[in-house]
Design a protein around this motif. Structure first.
Motif, PDB file in Angstrom:
ATOM      1  N   ALA A  21      23.444  -3.097  22.039  1.00  0.00           N
ATOM      2  CA  ALA A  21      22.758  -2.831  23.056  1.00  0.00           C
ATOM      3  C   ALA A  21      21.223  -2.176  22.255  1.00  0.00           C
ATOM      4  O   ALA A  21      20.337  -2.011  22.987  1.00  0.00           O
ATOM      5  CB  ALA A  21      23.146  -1.671  23.901  1.00  0.00           C
ATOM      6  N   LEU A  22      21.494  -1.337  21.190  1.00  0.00           N
ATOM      7  CA  LEU A  22      20.379  -0.969  20.413  1.00  0.00           C
ATOM      8  C   LEU A  22      20.444  -1.483  19.046  1.00  0.00           C
ATOM      9  O   LEU A  22      21.851  -1.385  18.541  1.00  0.00           O
ATOM     10  CB  LEU A  22      20.134   0.486  20.764  1.00  0.00           C
ATOM     11  CG  LEU A  22      20.004   1.054  22.042  1.00  0.00           C
ATOM     12  CD1 LEU A  22      20.256   2.472  22.150  1.00  0.00           C
ATOM     13  CD2 LEU A  22      18.517   0.913  22.607  1.00  0.00           C
ATOM     14  N   GLU A  23      19.452  -1.650  18.345  1.00  0.00           N
ATOM     15  CA  GLU A  23      19.386  -2.091  16.776  1.00  0.00           C
ATOM     16  C   GLU A  23      18.592  -1.298  16.238  1.00  0.00           C
ATOM     17  O   GLU A  23      17.190  -1.572  16.238  1.00  0.00           O
ATOM     18  CB  GLU A  23      19.300  -3.591  16.866  1.00  0.00           C
ATOM     19  CG  GLU A  23      19.440  -4.285  15.443  1.00  0.00           C
ATOM     20  CD  GLU A  23      19.575  -5.720  15.276  1.00  0.00           C
ATOM     21  OE1 GLU A  23      19.535  -6.290  14.428  1.00  0.00           O
ATOM     22  OE2 GLU A  23      19.229  -6.309  16.472  1.00  0.00           O
ATOM     23  N   ASP A  24      18.927  -0.593  15.328  1.00  0.00           N
ATOM     24  CA  ASP A  24      17.972   0.423  14.265  1.00  0.00           C
ATOM     25  C   ASP A  24      16.957   0.904  15.090  1.00  0.00           C
ATOM     26  O   ASP A  24      15.699   0.857  14.331  1.00  0.00           O
ATOM     27  CB  ASP A  24      17.701  -0.539  13.272  1.00  0.00           C
ATOM     28  CG  ASP A  24      17.115   0.034  12.053  1.00  0.00           C
ATOM     29  OD1 ASP A  24      17.407   1.276  11.806  1.00  0.00           O
ATOM     30  OD2 ASP A  24      16.041  -0.625  11.489  1.00  0.00           O
ATOM     31  N   VAL A  25      17.175   1.814  16.196  1.00  0.00           N
ATOM     32  CA  VAL A  25      16.034   2.241  16.826  1.00  0.00           C
ATOM     33  C   VAL A  25      15.865   3.682  16.211  1.00  0.00           C
ATOM     34  O   VAL A  25      16.522   4.638  15.897  1.00  0.00           O
ATOM     35  CB  VAL A  25      16.541   2.689  18.209  1.00  0.00           C
ATOM     36  CG1 VAL A  25      15.458   3.497  19.096  1.00  0.00           C
ATOM     37  CG2 VAL A  25      16.763   1.482  18.976  1.00  0.00           C
TER      38      VAL A  25
ATOM     39  N   ALA B 107      17.677  -4.149  27.815  1.00  0.00           N
ATOM     40  CA  ALA B 107      16.767  -3.778  26.789  1.00  0.00           C
ATOM     41  C   ALA B 107      17.370  -2.609  26.194  1.00  0.00           C
ATOM     42  O   ALA B 107      17.184  -2.323  24.773  1.00  0.00           O
ATOM     43  CB  ALA B 107      15.549  -3.297  27.205  1.00  0.00           C
ATOM     44  N   GLY B 108      18.427  -1.918  26.682  1.00  0.00           N
ATOM     45  CA  GLY B 108      19.075  -0.734  26.181  1.00  0.00           C
ATOM     46  C   GLY B 108      18.541   0.412  26.523  1.00  0.00           C
ATOM     47  O   GLY B 108      18.705   1.723  25.789  1.00  0.00           O
ATOM     48  N   LYS B 109      17.760   0.702  27.468  1.00  0.00           N
ATOM     49  CA  LYS B 109      17.101   1.867  27.910  1.00  0.00           C
ATOM     50  C   LYS B 109      18.067   2.940  28.478  1.00  0.00           C
ATOM     51  O   LYS B 109      18.280   4.142  27.825  1.00  0.00           O
ATOM     52  CB  LYS B 109      16.255   1.542  29.053  1.00  0.00           C
ATOM     53  CG  LYS B 109      15.069   0.498  28.731  1.00  0.00           C
ATOM     54  CD  LYS B 109      14.094   0.318  29.909  1.00  0.00           C
ATOM     55  CE  LYS B 109      14.752  -0.122  31.281  1.00  0.00           C
ATOM     56  NZ  LYS B 109      15.382  -1.292  31.036  1.00  0.00           N
ATOM     57  N   SER B 110      18.960   2.562  29.313  1.00  0.00           N
ATOM     58  CA  SER B 110      19.957   3.454  29.865  1.00  0.00           C
ATOM     59  C   SER B 110      20.910   3.662  28.610  1.00  0.00           C
ATOM     60  O   SER B 110      21.518   4.812  28.380  1.00  0.00           O
ATOM     61  CB  SER B 110      20.710   3.156  30.898  1.00  0.00           C
ATOM     62  OG  SER B 110      19.954   2.890  32.088  1.00  0.00           O
ATOM     63  N   SER B 111      21.174   2.939  27.651  1.00  0.00           N
ATOM     64  CA  SER B 111      22.185   3.112  26.513  1.00  0.00           C
ATOM     65  C   SER B 111      21.606   3.925  25.774  1.00  0.00           C
ATOM     66  O   SER B 111      22.342   4.921  25.175  1.00  0.00           O
ATOM     67  CB  SER B 111      22.293   1.656  25.944  1.00  0.00           C
ATOM     68  OG  SER B 111      23.014   1.034  26.626  1.00  0.00           O
ATOM     69  N   LEU B 112      20.351   4.297  25.278  1.00  0.00           N
ATOM     70  CA  LEU B 112      19.577   5.106  24.520  1.00  0.00           C
ATOM     71  C   LEU B 112      19.860   6.598  25.112  1.00  0.00           C
ATOM     72  O   LEU B 112      20.377   7.540  24.329  1.00  0.00           O
ATOM     73  CB  LEU B 112      18.140   4.835  24.454  1.00  0.00           C
ATOM     74  CG  LEU B 112      17.436   5.820  23.917  1.00  0.00           C
ATOM     75  CD1 LEU B 112      17.840   5.979  22.309  1.00  0.00           C
ATOM     76  CD2 LEU B 112      15.975   5.478  23.693  1.00  0.00           C
ATOM     77  N   LEU B 113      19.663   6.866  26.278  1.00  0.00           N
ATOM     78  CA  LEU B 113      19.994   7.992  27.161  1.00  0.00           C
ATOM     79  C   LEU B 113      21.437   8.454  26.958  1.00  0.00           C
ATOM     80  O   LEU B 113      21.628   9.524  26.435  1.00  0.00           O
ATOM     81  CB  LEU B 113      19.587   8.256  28.434  1.00  0.00           C
ATOM     82  CG  LEU B 113      17.840   7.865  28.649  1.00  0.00           C
ATOM     83  CD1 LEU B 113      17.519   8.447  30.010  1.00  0.00           C
ATOM     84  CD2 LEU B 113      17.200   8.701  27.550  1.00  0.00           C
ATOM     85  N   ARG B 114      22.217   7.468  27.049  1.00  0.00           N
ATOM     86  CA  ARG B 114      23.538   7.829  27.214  1.00  0.00           C
ATOM     87  C   ARG B 114      24.172   8.257  25.703  1.00  0.00           C
ATOM     88  O   ARG B 114      25.020   9.056  25.432  1.00  0.00           O
ATOM     89  CB  ARG B 114      24.461   6.849  27.640  1.00  0.00           C
ATOM     90  CG  ARG B 114      24.005   6.363  29.434  1.00  0.00           C
ATOM     91  CD  ARG B 114      24.863   5.235  30.048  1.00  0.00           C
ATOM     92  NE  ARG B 114      26.425   5.769  30.072  1.00  0.00           N
ATOM     93  CZ  ARG B 114      27.398   4.851  30.073  1.00  0.00           C
ATOM     94  NH1 ARG B 114      26.994   3.498  30.323  1.00  0.00           N
ATOM     95  NH2 ARG B 114      28.411   5.180  30.347  1.00  0.00           N
TER      96      ARG B 114
ATOM     97  N   ASN C 174      12.956  -3.266  23.450  1.00  0.00           N
ATOM     98  CA  ASN C 174      13.766  -4.406  23.824  1.00  0.00           C
ATOM     99  C   ASN C 174      14.821  -4.112  22.681  1.00  0.00           C
ATOM    100  O   ASN C 174      14.671  -5.018  21.772  1.00  0.00           O
ATOM    101  CB  ASN C 174      12.940  -5.387  23.782  1.00  0.00           C
ATOM    102  CG  ASN C 174      13.723  -6.664  24.739  1.00  0.00           C
ATOM    103  OD1 ASN C 174      15.006  -6.788  24.576  1.00  0.00           O
ATOM    104  ND2 ASN C 174      13.249  -7.583  25.132  1.00  0.00           N
ATOM    105  N   ARG C 175      15.936  -3.648  22.716  1.00  0.00           N
ATOM    106  CA  ARG C 175      16.978  -3.407  21.636  1.00  0.00           C
ATOM    107  C   ARG C 175      16.314  -2.651  20.458  1.00  0.00           C
ATOM    108  O   ARG C 175      16.911  -1.859  19.822  1.00  0.00           O
ATOM    109  CB  ARG C 175      17.605  -4.822  21.298  1.00  0.00           C
ATOM    110  CG  ARG C 175      18.481  -5.336  22.611  1.00  0.00           C
ATOM    111  CD  ARG C 175      19.400  -6.072  22.030  1.00  0.00           C
ATOM    112  NE  ARG C 175      18.919  -7.491  21.077  1.00  0.00           N
ATOM    113  CZ  ARG C 175      19.671  -8.113  20.311  1.00  0.00           C
ATOM    114  NH1 ARG C 175      20.956  -7.963  20.472  1.00  0.00           N
ATOM    115  NH2 ARG C 175      19.121  -8.847  19.400  1.00  0.00           N
TER     116      ARG C 175
END
Length: 256
Positions: free
Chosen positions: A23-27, A44-51, A214-215
């Motif tokens: 969902a997210l890669e090396d942000v 893109a992982g937007k909600s995953s980032l916050l969660r 975007n990930r």
């Protein structure tokens, strides 16, 4: 010497996966104080980032700092407005209950709330135009009214950082105006907001800075520098049909 305030959010090397799907890669990203939008296509992982920042889902790798400290140490300083789909609207709580619990460490919903907490909750509901519906069960409110209740909760919590997942999604014009007013008030009080936002045409209207995601991080920074046609096109992986230089129009046709 004046002490430099810690950034509201700092992530490094953050990777999140659902099974084998990243969902997210090396942000790696440091949010600036003020109002920041997280923008990107679906998935893109937007909600995953916050969660992940809130500890609601585990991170596979990386570090997270909230207001300069580990997330566990800053829970009381961070407010959260989830997507409406994530809320149990059948829970037997009134609008007043939902808002009042923001200012308390109580571990149960039932029983009388202290008078000061109830008064603060009613004041917050009044600010978002919900005073007359304070005693109504949360599930009996319209979608826009429910969103206003959670905005009132963010105000009542007095959080230094508020994370919001699609606060403007599927709301009426009056609620959209109320949300915008709350964002301005929070910023004026020196608090920061980081919000997932879907409407490219209003990003510049409501926010000071942007993270295009975007990930991975595509671009980030002040609105004038990061929210460009080139960066938006790169984030969405499609063809930019129209992008107003003044920020008044931004329309994408994503590649199929």
């Amino acid at each position: 010497m004046k002490e430099i305030a810690a950034p509201p959010l700092d992530v490094a090397g953050l990777t999140v996966a659902y099974g084998a799907n990243l969902a997210l890669e090396d942000v790696t990203w440091t949010a600036a104080p003020g109002l920041t939008a997280i923008v990107g296509p679906n998935g893109a992982g937007k909600s995953s980032l916050l969660r992940a920042v809130l500890g609601l889902i585990p991170a596979r790798a990386g570090t997270i700092r909230l207001l300069g400290a580990p997330p566990a140490a800053m829970r009381g300083a961070v407010g959260w407005l989830p997507q409406r789909a994530m809320v149990d609207w059948d829970f037997p709580a009134s609008a007043l209950d939902v808002v009042a619990m923001a200012g308390t460490r109580r571990t149960r919903w039932f029983g009388p709330l202290p008078r000061a907490e109830r008064e603060a909750a009613r004041a917050a509901l009044a600010e978002v135009g919900m005073a007359d519906l304070a005693d109504r069960q949360i599930g009996r409110l319209s979608g826009g009214q429910q969103q206003r209740v959670f905005l009132a909760r963010a105000l009542a919590q007095d959080a230094r950082l508020v994370l919001m997942d699609e606060p403007f999604a599927a709301v009426d014009a009056a609620t959209e105006a109320a949300i915008a007013a709350v964002l301005r008030r929070l910023a004026a009080e020196g608090r920061s907001v980081i919000a997932v936002h879907h409407d490219l045409s209003t990003v510049r209207d409501y926010f000071d800075a942007v993270l295009l995601l975007n990930r991975r991080v595509i671009a980030a920074g002040p609105m004038h520098a990061a929210f460009t046609a080139e960066n938006v096109t790169a984030a969405y992986g499609g063809r930019l049909l129209r992008f107003g230089d003044a920020g008044d129009t931004a329309v994408l046709a994503e590649a199929v």
